[in-house]
Design a protein around this motif. Structure first.
Motif, PDB file in Angstrom:
ATOM      1  N   ILE A  25       0.850  -1.092   0.095  1.00 19.15           N
ATOM      2  CA  ILE A  25       0.003   0.212  -0.170  1.00 19.15           C
ATOM      3  C   ILE A  25       1.029   1.299   0.060  1.00 19.15           C
ATOM      4  O   ILE A  25       1.895   1.323   0.919  1.00 19.15           O
ATOM      5  CB  ILE A  25      -0.877   0.198   1.264  1.00 19.15           C
ATOM      6  CG1 ILE A  25      -1.861  -1.055   1.297  1.00 19.15           C
ATOM      7  CG2 ILE A  25      -1.656   1.308   1.468  1.00 19.15           C
ATOM      8  CD1 ILE A  25      -2.795  -1.359   2.366  1.00 19.15           C
ATOM      9  N   ASP A  26       0.436   2.251  -0.842  1.00 20.12           N
ATOM     10  CA  ASP A  26       1.169   3.430  -1.019  1.00 20.12           C
ATOM     11  C   ASP A  26       0.320   4.514  -0.283  1.00 20.12           C
ATOM     12  O   ASP A  26      -0.595   4.820  -0.482  1.00 20.12           O
ATOM     13  CB  ASP A  26       1.296   4.025  -2.425  1.00 20.12           C
ATOM     14  CG  ASP A  26       2.251   5.273  -2.347  1.00 20.12           C
ATOM     15  OD1 ASP A  26       2.652   5.899  -1.421  1.00 20.12           O
ATOM     16  OD2 ASP A  26       2.168   5.793  -3.509  1.00 20.12           O
ATOM     17  N   ALA A  27       0.643   4.770   0.960  1.00 18.08           N
ATOM     18  CA  ALA A  27       0.126   5.734   1.875  1.00 18.08           C
ATOM     19  C   ALA A  27       0.593   7.144   2.030  1.00 18.08           C
ATOM     20  O   ALA A  27       0.109   8.004   2.803  1.00 18.08           O
ATOM     21  CB  ALA A  27       0.032   5.221   3.213  1.00 18.08           C
ATOM     22  N   SER A  28       1.293   7.342   1.156  1.00 13.34           N
ATOM     23  CA  SER A  28       1.950   8.625   1.001  1.00 13.34           C
ATOM     24  C   SER A  28       1.196   9.884   0.700  1.00 13.34           C
ATOM     25  O   SER A  28       1.725  11.014   1.085  1.00 13.34           O
ATOM     26  CB  SER A  28       3.379   8.551  -0.008  1.00 13.34           C
ATOM     27  OG  SER A  28       2.642   8.606  -1.229  1.00 13.34           O
ATOM     28  N   ILE A  45      -3.193   0.451  -4.031  1.00 15.85           N
ATOM     29  CA  ILE A  45      -2.873  -0.999  -3.582  1.00 15.85           C
ATOM     30  C   ILE A  45      -2.441  -1.911  -4.636  1.00 15.85           C
ATOM     31  O   ILE A  45      -3.013  -2.161  -5.463  1.00 15.85           O
ATOM     32  CB  ILE A  45      -4.343  -1.485  -2.768  1.00 15.85           C
ATOM     33  CG1 ILE A  45      -4.894  -0.456  -1.637  1.00 15.85           C
ATOM     34  CG2 ILE A  45      -3.879  -2.791  -2.138  1.00 15.85           C
ATOM     35  CD1 ILE A  45      -6.015  -0.945  -0.684  1.00 15.85           C
ATOM     36  N   ASN A  46      -1.368  -2.181  -4.236  1.00 11.61           N
ATOM     37  CA  ASN A  46      -0.416  -3.226  -5.381  1.00 11.61           C
ATOM     38  C   ASN A  46      -0.585  -2.402  -6.782  1.00 11.61           C
ATOM     39  O   ASN A  46      -0.819  -3.158  -7.813  1.00 11.61           O
ATOM     40  CB  ASN A  46      -1.448  -4.555  -5.348  1.00 11.61           C
ATOM     41  CG  ASN A  46      -0.768  -5.483  -4.572  1.00 11.61           C
ATOM     42  OD1 ASN A  46       0.402  -5.190  -3.883  1.00 11.61           O
ATOM     43  ND2 ASN A  46      -1.198  -6.743  -4.294  1.00 11.61           N
ATOM     44  N   GLY A  47      -0.465  -1.281  -6.545  1.00 10.59           N
ATOM     45  CA  GLY A  47      -0.212  -0.610  -7.965  1.00 10.59           C
ATOM     46  C   GLY A  47      -1.614  -0.147  -8.611  1.00 10.59           C
ATOM     47  O   GLY A  47      -1.785   0.425  -9.814  1.00 10.59           O
ATOM     48  N   GLN A  48      -2.716  -0.669  -7.972  1.00 12.41           N
ATOM     49  CA  GLN A  48      -4.088  -0.315  -8.608  1.00 12.41           C
ATOM     50  C   GLN A  48      -4.695   0.603  -7.554  1.00 12.41           C
ATOM     51  O   GLN A  48      -4.714   0.676  -6.431  1.00 12.41           O
ATOM     52  CB  GLN A  48      -5.070  -1.596  -8.430  1.00 12.41           C
ATOM     53  CG  GLN A  48      -4.395  -2.997  -9.031  1.00 12.41           C
ATOM     54  CD  GLN A  48      -4.264  -2.577 -10.428  1.00 12.41           C
ATOM     55  OE1 GLN A  48      -5.348  -2.142 -11.307  1.00 12.41           O
ATOM     56  NE2 GLN A  48      -3.075  -2.920 -11.299  1.00 12.41           N
TER      57      GLN A  48
END
Lengths: 256, 304
Positions: free
Chosen positions: A16-19, A41-44
């Motif tokens: 997960i990218d939470a930035s 999430i996972n690039g989606q």
């Protein structure tokens, strides 16, 4: 003021990218609106509600709390600028990257690039207090420009690498390449200077040093953290990285 | 007409001290021990008696215990006053550079509490002495400079607040002879020097060369206050009685009206108590008819 709480849902193991999940973006949003906010999430592109259970409460100080096994959640507290950001659990990479203010506290281990630069940016943390109560990965404080990074545990390789300014305190062991290419800034070690470091041409000779400026840290958590160092009869200092001008410094208790 | 005010046998003249607005700051000097801190404080406050020619009025406000200073070392608080913000900055920076930076083991900080938009440079200017080896540290929201010097580092706050102050509060001790005037003045200064937010910048807190505005010589902006010079009775319009042989003045600068009026009150009472029966004849104050400054300290009200 609002306290936002995010609890990772059971079974979520994807990256997960939470930035982009910042306090400023949450202000004025209802719980339903926050749950519908986009989250990679996972690039989606997914939504926050798919990964986290969200709750809001009234409080005196704006704060964010994340709970769970967050080792695959990257960029938490990135570019945090004010208020309190608390995490209970292990986190992924880029924790507190590019933060500029406020207080960020982690009760768990962190991945690489704590307080480093967020993707596409030249500078790391430019303000605020990052307090990690356990271990962090490599490149902590990478390209850090200002602010305070305190680590109660160990740090991986290249702590303070390419640091420009600011202060890093490390209570445990620091990995290899400590302060490599650091231009300015201060790294404080509770551990003594190791023979391995002493052999490196990156550092000047260790000399006794009266670090009067450390007494100016009157606010917690730094005041308490510094107590054992200041109680030492003597501090020593090396300049680092000599190959980058040697205007950075690494301080440690002498003869411990 | 009401009866003249008498305290301890000393007549209080029904007049007022006239003071004017100034720009002020407080700096804190610390050092490895009280001795070095005092050397720096004394040097920095030297030649700081009157803005007439020193351009800065500055003195030690009080000694500070280690727990009262930013870096936990012994120190001194100094108050400084100038006629403009620009002059205050210029004088403080020069004195800091020549008197504090030079003194072994010292550090220099601001001492005005609270947030103030108007600030004067300290380390912001002095850092250049470091020739590029200086180090900046932003700690708890305040910027400091660490300037390498031959005994280690000179630690100096980047800039310090500038606030409005009041200069020229005063009272005059009219006595039978110098011994009585000196006794009264020393008693007054002894109690004033322990008071916060106020200084008496002249030597020992006392001035004998009280001045009036202007002079027969065009180049001078001030000259001797002939009305209070005992030796000029008979040749000028004197304010002194025949039995007055010596006059000493206490000049006060403070951060606010109350600081000065409180200091005047306790100073006058102490002077009357110490010398009222030993030759102190009267207490009066200097003013210019209310034309010079907006701050008027009426002795009768202060001592009521």
């Amino acid at each position: 003021m609002t306290a936002w709480q995010f609890e990772l849902k059971n079974g979520i193991v994807e990256s997960i990218d939470a930035s982009k999940l910042r306090l400023a973006a949450l202000v004025g949003q209802s719980r339903q609106q926050i749950e519908q906010m986009p989250l990679p999430i996972n690039g989606q592109v997914a939504s926050i509600g798919e990964a986290f259970t969200v709750s809001l409460a009234d409080t005196d100080e704006a704060s964010i709390l994340f709970r769970g096994d967050l080792k695959n959640v990257h960029g938490l507290a990135a570019q945090h600028s004010s208020g309190r950001f608390l995490v209970e659990g292990n986190v992924g990479d880029y924790f507190a990257a590019g933060c500029s203010g406020g207080v960020i506290e982690l009760n768990g281990n962190a991945g690489d690039f704590v307080g480093g630069a967020v993707a596409g940016k030249r500078l790391g943390a430019s303000g605020g207090i990052i307090h990690c109560h356990r271990d962090i990965g490599s490149h902590g404080g990478h390209r850090m420009r200002r602010g305070l990074l305190i680590v109660d545990g160990d740090a991986g390789p290249s702590l303070g690498a390419s640091m420009i300014a600011g202060t890093i305190g490390i209570a445990g062991n620091a990995g290899p390449n400590l302060g490599c290419e650091m231009k300015r800034g201060t790294i404080l070690l509770r551990h003594p200077w190791s023979d391995e470091f002493a052999r490196s041409p990156r550092y000047s000779e260790a000399l006794a040093f009266n670090a009067g400026f450390l007494r100016l840290f009157r606010a917690e958590p730094m005041k308490q953290w510094l107590r054992s160092l200041l109680d030492s009869e003597h501090l020593s200092r090396v300049r680092a990285d000599v190959s980058a001008g040697g205007m950075g410094e690494i301080l440690f208790a002498a003869g411990v | 007409m009401s009866d003249p005010q008498i305290i301890g046998g000393v007549r209080i003249v029904p007049t007022f001290a006239e003071a004017f607005g100034m720009k002020a700051t407080r700096v804190i000097i610390t050092a490895a021990d009280q001795v070095w801190a005092r050397h720096a404080a004394v040097a920095m406050s030297g030649f700081g008696t009157s803005v007439i020619d020193c351009k800065l009025e500055i003195d030690i406000e009080r000694e500070l215990a280690p727990e009262e200073t930013p870096d936990g070392r012994p120190g001194y608080a100094l108050l400084a006053f100038a006629m403009s913000g620009g002059e205050l900055e210029k004088q403080i920076t020069r004195r800091a550079g020549q008197c504090v930076l030079t003194c072994p083991s010292t550090a220099l900080f601001g001492g005005i509490k609270g947030e103030h938009a108007k600030r004067i440079s300290l380390g912001k200017t002095l850092r250049f002495f470091g020739d590029g080896f200086q180090i900046s540290k932003l700690i708890d929201g305040r910027r400091y400079w660490r300037i390498p010097v031959m005994d280690g580092e000179f630690l100096c706050e980047h800039d310090v607040p500038r606030v409005d102050g009041i200069g020229g509060g005063n009272f005059l001790l009219v006595a039978r002879d110098f011994q009585a005037a000196s006794l009264a003045a020393r008693a007054a200064v002894d109690v004033i020097k322990s008071m916060p937010d106020v200084i008496a910048p002249f030597p020992g807190g006392v001035v004998r060369s009280g001045s009036k505005v202007g002079s027969k010589y065009k180049s001078l902006i001030a000259s001797t206050n002939d009305a209070y010079c005992p030796t000029l009775r008979g040749v000028t319009r004197s304010e002194l009685s025949k039995d007055a042989g010596s006059v000493l003045e206490i000049v006060l600068d403070g951060l606010n009206f109350e600081a000065i009026s409180d200091a005047m009150r306790v100073g006058i009472l102490a002077a009357c108590d110490a010398a009222g029966e030993r030759g102190l004849l009267s207490v009066t104050a200097g003013n210019y008819g209310g034309k010079l400054g907006p701050h008027h300290f009426h002795l009768a009200e202060i001592l009521a």
